[in-house]
Design a protein around this motif. Structure first.
Motif, PDB file in Angstrom:
ATOM      1  N   VAL A   1      16.625   9.590  39.707  1.00 26.81           N
ATOM      2  CA  VAL A   1      17.546  10.260  38.797  1.00 26.81           C
ATOM      3  C   VAL A   1      17.808   9.320  37.636  1.00 26.81           C
ATOM      4  O   VAL A   1      18.088   8.131  37.836  1.00 26.81           O
ATOM      5  N   LEU A   2      17.680   9.838  36.437  1.00 24.75           N
ATOM      6  CA  LEU A   2      17.889   9.066  35.223  1.00 24.75           C
ATOM      7  C   LEU A   2      19.102   9.631  34.489  1.00 24.75           C
ATOM      8  O   LEU A   2      19.189  10.842  34.291  1.00 24.75           O
ATOM      9  N   LEU A   3      20.021   8.756  34.131  1.00 26.37           N
ATOM     10  CA  LEU A   3      21.180   9.126  33.326  1.00 26.37           C
ATOM     11  C   LEU A   3      21.062   8.384  32.000  1.00 26.37           C
ATOM     12  O   LEU A   3      21.006   7.158  31.977  1.00 26.37           O
TER      13      LEU A   3
ATOM     14  N   VAL B   1      22.611   2.778  27.112  1.00 24.73           N
ATOM     15  CA  VAL B   1      22.433   2.399  28.513  1.00 24.73           C
ATOM     16  C   VAL B   1      21.702   3.526  29.224  1.00 24.73           C
ATOM     17  O   VAL B   1      22.069   4.698  29.096  1.00 24.73           O
ATOM     18  N   ILE B   2      20.660   3.166  29.965  1.00 26.80           N
ATOM     19  CA  ILE B   2      19.933   4.142  30.770  1.00 26.80           C
ATOM     20  C   ILE B   2      20.041   3.703  32.222  1.00 26.80           C
ATOM     21  O   ILE B   2      19.746   2.559  32.562  1.00 26.80           O
ATOM     22  N   VAL B   3      20.474   4.623  33.071  1.00 23.64           N
ATOM     23  CA  VAL B   3      20.650   4.356  34.492  1.00 23.64           C
ATOM     24  C   VAL B   3      19.483   4.966  35.249  1.00 23.64           C
ATOM     25  O   VAL B   3      19.139   6.139  35.044  1.00 23.64           O
ATOM     26  N   HIS B   4      18.882   4.177  36.135  1.00 19.39           N
ATOM     27  CA  HIS B   4      17.799   4.628  37.002  1.00 19.39           C
ATOM     28  C   HIS B   4      18.284   4.500  38.444  1.00 19.39           C
ATOM     29  O   HIS B   4      18.589   3.392  38.885  1.00 19.39           O
ATOM     30  N   VAL B   5      18.350   5.620  39.159  1.00 19.90           N
ATOM     31  CA  VAL B   5      18.730   5.586  40.570  1.00 19.90           C
ATOM     32  C   VAL B   5      17.546   6.115  41.361  1.00 19.90           C
ATOM     33  O   VAL B   5      17.101   7.250  41.151  1.00 19.90           O
TER      34      VAL B   5
END
Length: 124
Positions: free
Chosen positions: A78-80, A85-89
């Motif tokens: 999941v990418l936010l 800022v880019i979040v990778h979960v």
């Protein structure tokens, strides 16, 4: 909110929800796309979804909305996207496969000591 503070708040939210291997990478000198990556691993697709939801929830409480999200359907990655800022979960398998920390090895890691909140012991 400054990019670094945004990354720290997201990392803290993920850590509080029991994410594994939470990292903040400063990539501003390596790409024009963003300034920071926040990378985290969940223990299952359900956990990955919960982590991404928690990150979004905590930032929305502070008036910050993601510009776009990707991957909520499959929940393996999941990418936010918050712009700066880019979040990778990831699930563990997806994290191992994409290995963003290796791919962005020239990035400057933000030490956990700078963003981890101290956990206080409660006296009994």
């Amino acid at each position: 909110m400054e990019s670094r503070e945004l990354a720290i708040r997201l990392a803290r939210a993920l850590d509080a929800k029991k994410a594994l291997n939470v990292h903040i990478l400063a990539v501003e000198d390596l790409t024009t796309v963003t300034e920071y990556f926040v990378i985290a691993t969940g223990t299952s697709t359900t956990h990955v979804g919960a982590l991404a939801d928690e990150g979004e929830f905590q930032l929305e409480r502070q008036g910050v909305k993601a510009l776009r999200t990707e991957g909520h359907d499959g929940k393996r990655w999941v990418l936010l996207d918050y712009g700066s800022v880019i979040v990778h979960v990831f699930t563990q398998e997806a994290h191992d496969y994409y290995d963003l920390e290796h791919l962005w090895a020239d990035a400057t890691p933000v030490p956990a000591s700078e963003w981890l909140e101290e956990k206080t012991e409660t006296a009994e």
